[in-house]
Motif scaffolding. Sequence first.
Motif, PDB file in Angstrom:
ATOM      1  N   GLU A   1       0.810  -1.220   0.000  1.00  0.00           N
ATOM      2  CA  GLU A   1       0.000   0.000   0.000  1.00  0.00           C
ATOM      3  C   GLU A   1       0.844   1.271   0.000  1.00  0.00           C
ATOM      4  N   GLY A   2       2.179   1.106   0.070  1.00  0.00           N
ATOM      5  CA  GLY A   2       3.063   2.269   0.087  1.00  0.00           C
ATOM      6  C   GLY A   2       3.098   3.001   1.415  1.00  0.00           C
ATOM      7  N   THR A   3       2.705   2.315   2.483  1.00  0.00           N
ATOM      8  CA  THR A   3       2.679   2.948   3.801  1.00  0.00           C
ATOM      9  C   THR A   3       3.746   2.394   4.741  1.00  0.00           C
ATOM     10  N   PHE A   4       4.639   1.541   4.213  1.00  0.00           N
ATOM     11  CA  PHE A   4       5.648   0.894   5.053  1.00  0.00           C
ATOM     12  C   PHE A   4       6.705   1.894   5.513  1.00  0.00           C
ATOM     13  N   SER A   5       7.076   1.796   6.790  1.00  0.00           N
ATOM     14  CA  SER A   5       8.176   2.613   7.313  1.00  0.00           C
ATOM     15  C   SER A   5       8.815   1.895   8.494  1.00  0.00           C
ATOM     16  N   GLU A   6      10.059   2.206   8.736  1.00  0.00           N
ATOM     17  CA  GLU A   6      10.775   1.736   9.919  1.00  0.00           C
ATOM     18  C   GLU A   6      11.251   2.971  10.653  1.00  0.00           C
ATOM     19  N   THR A   7      10.849   3.077  11.906  1.00  0.00           N
ATOM     20  CA  THR A   7      11.094   4.292  12.666  1.00  0.00           C
ATOM     21  C   THR A   7      11.553   3.948  14.073  1.00  0.00           C
ATOM     22  N   TYR A   8      12.439   4.771  14.589  1.00  0.00           N
ATOM     23  CA  TYR A   8      12.810   4.658  15.990  1.00  0.00           C
ATOM     24  C   TYR A   8      11.718   5.326  16.822  1.00  0.00           C
ATOM     25  N   HIS A   9      11.502   4.791  18.021  1.00  0.00           N
ATOM     26  CA  HIS A   9      10.446   5.292  18.906  1.00  0.00           C
ATOM     27  C   HIS A   9      11.031   5.684  20.252  1.00  0.00           C
ATOM     28  N   LEU A  10      10.334   6.594  20.911  1.00  0.00           N
ATOM     29  CA  LEU A  10      10.628   6.910  22.295  1.00  0.00           C
ATOM     30  C   LEU A  10       9.633   6.131  23.134  1.00  0.00           C
TER      31      LEU A  10
ATOM     32  N   ALA B   1      -1.280   8.078  13.237  1.00  0.00           N
ATOM     33  CA  ALA B   1      -0.629   7.881  14.533  1.00  0.00           C
ATOM     34  C   ALA B   1       0.012   9.175  15.006  1.00  0.00           C
ATOM     35  N   TYR B   2       0.175   9.269  16.308  1.00  0.00           N
ATOM     36  CA  TYR B   2       0.894  10.401  16.880  1.00  0.00           C
ATOM     37  C   TYR B   2       2.390  10.163  16.730  1.00  0.00           C
ATOM     38  N   ARG B   3       3.126  11.253  16.463  1.00  0.00           N
ATOM     39  CA  ARG B   3       4.564  11.198  16.280  1.00  0.00           C
ATOM     40  C   ARG B   3       5.205  12.432  16.909  1.00  0.00           C
ATOM     41  N   LEU B   4       6.523  12.397  17.039  1.00  0.00           N
ATOM     42  CA  LEU B   4       7.267  13.543  17.557  1.00  0.00           C
ATOM     43  C   LEU B   4       8.085  14.169  16.430  1.00  0.00           C
ATOM     44  N   ALA B   5       8.125  15.493  16.390  1.00  0.00           N
ATOM     45  CA  ALA B   5       8.918  16.239  15.411  1.00  0.00           C
ATOM     46  C   ALA B   5       9.639  17.372  16.122  1.00  0.00           C
ATOM     47  N   ASP B   6      10.543  18.019  15.403  1.00  0.00           N
ATOM     48  CA  ASP B   6      11.304  19.146  15.958  1.00  0.00           C
ATOM     49  C   ASP B   6      11.938  18.747  17.294  1.00  0.00           C
TER      50      ASP B   6
ATOM     51  N   CYS C   1      -0.198  14.644  14.683  1.00  0.00           N
ATOM     52  CA  CYS C   1      -0.908  13.489  14.126  1.00  0.00           C
ATOM     53  C   CYS C   1      -0.502  13.342  12.676  1.00  0.00           C
ATOM     54  N   GLN C   2       0.050  12.187  12.314  1.00  0.00           N
ATOM     55  CA  GLN C   2       0.406  11.940  10.926  1.00  0.00           C
ATOM     56  C   GLN C   2      -0.684  11.107  10.278  1.00  0.00           C
ATOM     57  N   GLU C   3      -1.354  11.690   9.318  1.00  0.00           N
ATOM     58  CA  GLU C   3      -2.449  11.012   8.631  1.00  0.00           C
ATOM     59  C   GLU C   3      -2.004  10.355   7.337  1.00  0.00           C
TER      60      GLU C   3
ATOM     61  N   ALA D   1       6.694   7.627  17.697  1.00  0.00           N
ATOM     62  CA  ALA D   1       7.702   7.586  16.648  1.00  0.00           C
ATOM     63  C   ALA D   1       8.493   8.882  16.642  1.00  0.00           C
ATOM     64  N   LEU D   2       9.791   8.762  16.413  1.00  0.00           N
ATOM     65  CA  LEU D   2      10.693   9.911  16.344  1.00  0.00           C
ATOM     66  C   LEU D   2      10.879  10.278  14.877  1.00  0.00           C
ATOM     67  N   SER D   3      10.201  11.307  14.414  1.00  0.00           N
ATOM     68  CA  SER D   3      10.221  11.705  13.006  1.00  0.00           C
ATOM     69  C   SER D   3      11.392  12.640  12.727  1.00  0.00           C
ATOM     70  N   GLN D   4      12.582  12.085  12.850  1.00  0.00           N
ATOM     71  CA  GLN D   4      13.771  12.893  12.624  1.00  0.00           C
ATOM     72  C   GLN D   4      14.920  11.954  12.289  1.00  0.00           C
ATOM     73  N   GLU D   5      15.796  12.386  11.400  1.00  0.00           N
ATOM     74  CA  GLU D   5      16.963  11.596  11.017  1.00  0.00           C
ATOM     75  C   GLU D   5      17.913  11.442  12.202  1.00  0.00           C
ATOM     76  N   ASP D   6      18.770  10.447  12.139  1.00  0.00           N
ATOM     77  CA  ASP D   6      19.861  10.234  13.079  1.00  0.00           C
ATOM     78  C   ASP D   6      19.412   9.798  14.472  1.00  0.00           C
ATOM     79  N   MET D   7      18.250   9.195  14.602  1.00  0.00           N
ATOM     80  CA  MET D   7      17.809   8.715  15.911  1.00  0.00           C
ATOM     81  C   MET D   7      18.439   7.363  16.249  1.00  0.00           C
ATOM     82  N   ALA D   8      18.988   6.660  15.253  1.00  0.00           N
ATOM     83  CA  ALA D   8      19.622   5.359  15.490  1.00  0.00           C
ATOM     84  C   ALA D   8      20.761   5.478  16.492  1.00  0.00           C
ATOM     85  N   ARG D   9      21.438   6.616  16.533  1.00  0.00           N
ATOM     86  CA  ARG D   9      22.562   6.812  17.446  1.00  0.00           C
ATOM     87  C   ARG D   9      22.132   6.769  18.910  1.00  0.00           C
TER      88      ARG D   9
END
Length: 117
Positions: A47-56, A108-113, A101-103, A79-87
């Motif tokens: 469906e084109g909705t696949f993602s892998e994300t780091y979470h808090l 789902a609710y996510r974190l940004a900035d 809210c990311q529709e 979910a942490l919507s920012q690059e470099d969270m793997a570190r």
Amino acid sequence: MLAGFMLAASLPGHSAGRLLRVDGDHAAPITLSGTVIGPIAAGSKAEGTFSETYHLKLRQPIRLDDAGACGARRVSSLALSQEDMARLKGHAVTVQARVFCQESRAVAYRLADITVL
């Protein structure tokens, strides 16, 4: 009144059990503590909705409500919507971030900035 909710959410130990209103792009940053986990897979490749994300993974669950698509939910990780969270994987951290809210993918609710304190 909304500022009061956001301030209470920023104080350690005060966000559990309280309802935090999410106001999209206008939301004030809040302070949350937890452990970075992941990456966590969500959605569907077909469906084109696949993602892998780091979470808090939060120390204590919180209740969020945007009075919209995400609605009222009790969440224990965001979910942490920012690059470099793997570190930060496996580290206990305190972050200041904006909840939204990311529709466009999975609703789902996510974190940004995100700023790590």
